[in-house]
Design a protein around this motif. Structure first.
Motif, PDB file in Angstrom:
ATOM      1  N   PHE A  16      10.860  -6.223 -26.772  1.00  0.00           N
ATOM      2  CA  PHE A  16      11.716  -5.484 -25.818  1.00  0.00           C
ATOM      3  C   PHE A  16      11.642  -6.161 -24.456  1.00  0.00           C
ATOM      4  CE2 PHE A  16      10.304  -2.368 -28.932  1.00  0.00           C
ATOM      5  CZ  PHE A  16      11.472  -1.695 -29.258  1.00  0.00           C
ATOM      6  N   LEU A  17      12.751  -6.123 -23.719  1.00  0.00           N
ATOM      7  CA  LEU A  17      12.783  -6.524 -22.318  1.00  0.00           C
ATOM      8  C   LEU A  17      13.309  -5.305 -21.552  1.00  0.00           C
ATOM      9  CD1 LEU A  17      12.409  -8.582 -20.083  1.00  0.00           C
ATOM     10  CD2 LEU A  17      14.733  -9.409 -20.532  1.00  0.00           C
ATOM     11  N   VAL A  18      12.420  -4.644 -20.825  1.00  0.00           N
ATOM     12  CA  VAL A  18      12.719  -3.358 -20.197  1.00  0.00           C
ATOM     13  C   VAL A  18      12.651  -3.526 -18.674  1.00  0.00           C
ATOM     14  CG1 VAL A  18      12.050  -0.949 -20.003  1.00  0.00           C
ATOM     15  CG2 VAL A  18      11.775  -2.145 -22.186  1.00  0.00           C
ATOM     16  N   ASP A  19      13.692  -3.017 -17.980  1.00  0.00           N
ATOM     17  CA  ASP A  19      13.676  -2.964 -16.504  1.00  0.00           C
ATOM     18  C   ASP A  19      13.301  -1.560 -16.081  1.00  0.00           C
ATOM     19  OD1 ASP A  19      14.344  -5.570 -16.322  1.00  0.00           O
ATOM     20  OD2 ASP A  19      16.374  -5.262 -15.554  1.00  0.00           O
ATOM     21  N   VAL A  20      12.217  -1.440 -15.325  1.00  0.00           N
ATOM     22  CA  VAL A  20      11.765  -0.154 -14.793  1.00  0.00           C
ATOM     23  C   VAL A  20      11.962  -0.198 -13.275  1.00  0.00           C
ATOM     24  CG1 VAL A  20       9.841   1.444 -14.560  1.00  0.00           C
ATOM     25  CG2 VAL A  20      10.108   0.119 -16.680  1.00  0.00           C
ATOM     26  N   GLU A  21      12.797   0.699 -12.765  1.00  0.00           N
ATOM     27  CA  GLU A  21      13.112   0.716 -11.338  1.00  0.00           C
ATOM     28  C   GLU A  21      12.333   1.836 -10.659  1.00  0.00           C
ATOM     29  OE1 GLU A  21      16.969   0.584  -8.394  1.00  0.00           O
ATOM     30  OE2 GLU A  21      17.069   1.820 -10.222  1.00  0.00           O
ATOM     31  N   MET A  22      11.654   1.481  -9.579  1.00  0.00           N
ATOM     32  CA  MET A  22      10.958   2.464  -8.743  1.00  0.00           C
ATOM     33  C   MET A  22      11.677   2.545  -7.399  1.00  0.00           C
ATOM     34  SD  MET A  22       7.049   2.509  -7.257  1.00  0.00           S
ATOM     35  CE  MET A  22       7.397   1.176  -6.135  1.00  0.00           C
ATOM     36  N   LYS A  23      12.150   3.765  -7.027  1.00  0.00           N
ATOM     37  CA  LYS A  23      12.783   3.979  -5.715  1.00  0.00           C
ATOM     38  C   LYS A  23      11.778   4.658  -4.809  1.00  0.00           C
ATOM     39  CE  LYS A  23      17.551   4.265  -7.336  1.00  0.00           C
ATOM     40  NZ  LYS A  23      18.790   5.082  -7.376  1.00  0.00           N
ATOM     41  N   LEU A  24      11.577   4.059  -3.640  1.00  0.00           N
ATOM     42  CA  LEU A  24      10.579   4.538  -2.670  1.00  0.00           C
ATOM     43  C   LEU A  24      11.313   5.134  -1.447  1.00  0.00           C
ATOM     44  CD1 LEU A  24       7.680   4.803  -1.506  1.00  0.00           C
ATOM     45  CD2 LEU A  24       7.941   2.426  -0.700  1.00  0.00           C
ATOM     46  N   LEU A  25      10.992   6.402  -1.196  1.00  0.00           N
ATOM     47  CA  LEU A  25      11.528   7.063  -0.004  1.00  0.00           C
ATOM     48  C   LEU A  25      10.393   7.125   1.015  1.00  0.00           C
ATOM     49  CD1 LEU A  25      13.790   8.562   1.516  1.00  0.00           C
ATOM     50  CD2 LEU A  25      12.968  10.695   0.425  1.00  0.00           C
ATOM     51  N   ARG A  26      10.542   6.352   2.080  1.00  0.00           N
ATOM     52  CA  ARG A  26       9.474   6.276   3.107  1.00  0.00           C
ATOM     53  C   ARG A  26      10.114   6.409   4.478  1.00  0.00           C
ATOM     54  NH1 ARG A  26       5.554   1.237   2.806  1.00  0.00           N
ATOM     55  NH2 ARG A  26       4.682   2.506   1.085  1.00  0.00           N
ATOM     56  N   GLN A  27       9.720   7.477   5.149  1.00  0.00           N
ATOM     57  CA  GLN A  27      10.177   7.719   6.519  1.00  0.00           C
ATOM     58  C   GLN A  27      11.714   7.701   6.587  1.00  0.00           C
ATOM     59  OE1 GLN A  27       8.193   4.890   9.075  1.00  0.00           O
ATOM     60  NE2 GLN A  27       6.170   5.860   8.779  1.00  0.00           N
ATOM     61  N   GLY A  28      12.326   8.347   5.594  1.00  0.00           N
ATOM     62  CA  GLY A  28      13.770   8.514   5.586  1.00  0.00           C
ATOM     63  C   GLY A  28      14.534   7.310   5.124  1.00  0.00           C
ATOM     64  N   PRO A  71       0.832  -1.214   0.000  1.00  0.00           N
ATOM     65  CA  PRO A  71       0.000   0.000   0.000  1.00  0.00           C
ATOM     66  C   PRO A  71       0.860   1.256   0.000  1.00  0.00           C
ATOM     67  CG  PRO A  71       0.129  -0.894   2.188  1.00  0.00           C
ATOM     68  CD  PRO A  71       0.903  -1.855   1.314  1.00  0.00           C
ATOM     69  N   ALA A  72       0.236   2.376  -0.342  1.00  0.00           N
ATOM     70  CA  ALA A  72       0.943   3.665  -0.322  1.00  0.00           C
ATOM     71  C   ALA A  72       0.515   4.450   0.914  1.00  0.00           C
ATOM     72  CB  ALA A  72       0.606   4.439  -1.609  1.00  0.00           C
ATOM     73  N   TYR A  73       1.500   5.198   1.472  1.00  0.00           N
ATOM     74  CA  TYR A  73       1.226   5.982   2.673  1.00  0.00           C
ATOM     75  C   TYR A  73       1.508   7.451   2.409  1.00  0.00           C
ATOM     76  CZ  TYR A  73       1.265   1.430   4.961  1.00  0.00           C
ATOM     77  OH  TYR A  73       0.999   0.120   5.317  1.00  0.00           O
ATOM     78  N   THR A  74       0.885   8.263   3.261  1.00  0.00           N
ATOM     79  CA  THR A  74       1.114   9.703   3.138  1.00  0.00           C
ATOM     80  C   THR A  74       2.577  10.012   3.427  1.00  0.00           C
ATOM     81  OG1 THR A  74      -1.150  10.118   3.858  1.00  0.00           O
ATOM     82  CG2 THR A  74       0.393  11.968   3.947  1.00  0.00           C
ATOM     83  N   GLY A  75       3.136  10.802   2.537  1.00  0.00           N
ATOM     84  CA  GLY A  75       4.543  11.151   2.705  1.00  0.00           C
ATOM     85  C   GLY A  75       5.454  10.325   1.864  1.00  0.00           C
ATOM     86  N   ASP A  76       4.911   9.247   1.187  1.00  0.00           N
ATOM     87  CA  ASP A  76       5.737   8.434   0.298  1.00  0.00           C
ATOM     88  C   ASP A  76       6.177   9.277  -0.883  1.00  0.00           C
ATOM     89  OD1 ASP A  76       5.461   6.281   1.924  1.00  0.00           O
ATOM     90  OD2 ASP A  76       3.982   5.216   0.659  1.00  0.00           O
ATOM     91  N   GLN A  77       7.433   9.052  -1.305  1.00  0.00           N
ATOM     92  CA  GLN A  77       7.963   9.699  -2.482  1.00  0.00           C
ATOM     93  C   GLN A  77       8.628   8.633  -3.349  1.00  0.00           C
ATOM     94  OE1 GLN A  77       7.688  12.872  -3.491  1.00  0.00           O
ATOM     95  NE2 GLN A  77       6.444  13.371  -1.669  1.00  0.00           N
ATOM     96  N   VAL A  78       8.263   8.649  -4.662  1.00  0.00           N
ATOM     97  CA  VAL A  78       8.826   7.650  -5.573  1.00  0.00           C
ATOM     98  C   VAL A  78       9.533   8.357  -6.716  1.00  0.00           C
ATOM     99  CG1 VAL A  78       7.059   5.935  -5.007  1.00  0.00           C
ATOM    100  CG2 VAL A  78       6.708   7.455  -6.957  1.00  0.00           C
ATOM    101  N   SER A  79      10.486   7.632  -7.288  1.00  0.00           N
ATOM    102  CA  SER A  79      11.139   8.052  -8.539  1.00  0.00           C
ATOM    103  C   SER A  79      11.212   6.841  -9.446  1.00  0.00           C
ATOM    104  CB  SER A  79      12.537   8.608  -8.249  1.00  0.00           C
ATOM    105  OG  SER A  79      13.348   7.608  -7.674  1.00  0.00           O
TER     106      SER A  79
END
Length: 532
Positions: free
Chosen positions: A502-514, A458-466
């Motif tokens: 195509f074989l594509v890698d998509v990376e998601m970085k999650l910044l949660r509570q530091g 789940p997603a929480y308030t304050g989550d930041q993704v790239s």
């Protein structure tokens, strides 16, 4: 009065049985259906047959036959009577006695003609002459030719002119002579136009027309008259009193529009009717009937008869050529506006058919579009047991889901990272989870097109993704965009002109509570041709 009593009768087996009928009825065996034809009686247990008066028992001892009293001499006829037998009896008839020279016929004595029945005794050279009750013989007398014997025995002359037929030829008169006759020619004077008849007794008309002795002009017809003839004009000619000739009458001018229904053509002495194209002359020679040209098959396909002509038509899928008779096939595939078939149009006589690629597709129920065959569902693939079959448009792919080192397989499409020994820095940088996805698009997809979304769950308030494409984007077809603080999207940035994987890698970085954590979506993107 007789009282009925029982009488014993002999059965076919020889036994006696009681018969409840009176004895009197036993006397008539034929009436009771017994073995006797007339009378039957029972004596000592056996039957005995007898006959009525005028009959005698036959040898079979059952049947009765008529007794001929006249032959057996048991009749009662007296002298002068004749016995006539009847069935069961006889009658006596009075016998008629005729004198010599007479015979009895129907109860009357008639004279016998001894000369006719040849019972006379006249010798050779004598002639028999019948008399009443007798005959006389007289001498024969011969007469010369031309004479005959009369009733008195005299020879008298024969009048051949009155007794014979056709004694003289026609034109001659018969004159009787003593013992013969002579023929004398008859002479008769006839007026002009007549001649003596074959019998020479009358004058007959001379048919100048038949004998050809007439004198008529050209075009005139000879008509015989009593003692003469007349020259007339034939039908269709008119006599010219000045020139004394017969002129042809133009019936078409004299009776315009009254003789023929269409065209009138004058002929010598008559006229002839004709019809225009599309009509035929009727049996009456005057009217015109519509001609059914379609009977001669002038059209290559359909023909419709119309009054005085015809019209050719073509079936659906054909068009009528400029000659008005021939039908040519319409090439619907080359002349159609828009695409009638999803893949390929094949022209056939009078129509067209749609076709699909030889592999990977089948014709849909509408016969225009092609439906993809799911080889993975039908089992028509060659993937091994360790591989997973993935269906794409017109084909399929065999995919292998393997986890890299330091990962374990959590499901068919997800790998989870194992713990990092000694908290090695390189291990800590690895993504926490690797998840496999498959996407299928056609080459005609409008770009840029959003093809994938990624977010923590789940997603929480304050989550930041790239979000970033870390592998498989060497040619720059893909790009990423951050939609909000916890959602990123992948885009197909530019058009792919031909089928490509195509074989594509998509990376998601999650910044949660530091704390920073990464996840990888490993996406198989299959671009298929858009010809369908």
């Amino acid at each position: 009065h007789v009282t009925p009593r029982s009488i014993a009768k002999l059965t076919p087996d020889g036994d006696l049985k009681q018969d409840p009928y009176p004895e009197e009825t036993q006397r008539d065996g034929a009436a009771r259906g017994g073995p006797c034809s007339q009378r039957c009686s029972v004596v000592g247990g056996r039957y005995s047959c007898s006959c009525f008066a005028g009959y005698s028992l036959m040898p079979d001892r059952l049947s009765c036959d008529d007794v001929d009293e006249c032959v057996s001499g048991v009749h009662s006829c007296g002298v002068g009577e004749r016995c006539v037998n009847t069935v069961g009896s006889h009658v006596c008839e009075r016998q008629l006695s005729c004198s010599a020279g007479y015979q009895s016929r129907n109860g009357v004595c008639e004279d016998i003609d001894e000369c006719m029945v040849r019972t006379h005794n006249c010798g050779a050279g004598l002639v028999c002459k019948n008399t009443d009750g007798s005959f006389v013989c007289g001498p024969k007398q011969k007469c010369l030719t031309g004479f005959k014997l009369d009733s008195h025995g005299n020879c008298i002359d024969i009048n051949e002119c009155s007794s014979l037929s056709e004694t003289c030829s026609p034109g001659f008169k018969c004159i009787n002579t003593v013992g013969s006759y002579t023929c004398q020619r008859q002479v008769i004077q006839c007026s002009q136009g007549y001649q003596s008849g074959p019998d020479g007794t009358r004058c007959i008309d001379v048919d100048e027309c038949l004998m050809g002795t007439y004198r008529c002009g050209a075009g005139q017809i000879c008509h015989n008259l009593p003692g003469s003839y007349r020259c007339d004009c034939g039908a269709g000619y008119q006599f010219d009193t000045v020139r004394k000739v017969c002129n042809d009458v133009n019936e078409c001018w004299r009776y315009p529009g009254r003789l023929c229904s269409q065209t009138c053509d004058n002929t010598p002495g008559s006229y002839q009717c004709s019809c225009t194209a599309g009509f035929a002359l009727a049996f009456d020679g005057k009217n015109c009937d519509d001609l059914n040209e379609c009977d001669s098959n002038p059209c290559s396909q359909e023909c419709a008869n119309i009054y005085g002509s015809y019209q050719c038509y073509c079936r659906q899928g054909f068009y009528l050529k400029e000659d008005g008779h021939t039908c040519e096939d319409i090439d619907e595939c080359s002349q159609s506006i828009g695409n009638m078939c999803a893949f390929e149009c094949v022209n056939v006589p009078g129509s067209y058919q749609c076709a699909c690629p030889t592999t990977g597709y089948t014709m849909a129920a509408n016969r225009h579009t092609c439906r993809d065959i799911d080889e993975c569902t039908t089992g028509a693939h060659n993937c091994s047991g360790e591989q997973s079959c993935y269906n794409i448009q017109g084909s399929y792919r065999c995919l292998s889901f393997t986890c890299p080192p330091n990962y374990k397989k959590a499901s068919d499409t997800r790998c989870e990272k194992l713990g990092c020994p000694g908290n090695a820095p390189e291990c800590l940088k690895l993504p926490l989870r690797i998840t496999y996805y498959q996407l299928n698009f056609q080459t005609d997809i409008l770009t840029p097109a959003q093809i994938f979304r990624i977010s923590p769950s789940p997603a929480y308030t304050g989550d930041q993704v790239s979000v970033a494409v870390t592998r498989g984007n060497e040619e720059g077809y893909f790009s990423t965009r951050k939609l909000n603080g916890f959602t990123g999207a992948v885009y197909l940035q530019r058009q792919v002109r031909e089928a490509k994987d195509f074989l594509v890698d998509v990376e998601m970085k999650l910044l949660r509570q530091g704390s920073m954590t990464s996840f990888v979506a490993r996406i198989h993107v299959f671009i298929t041709a858009s010809t369908l």
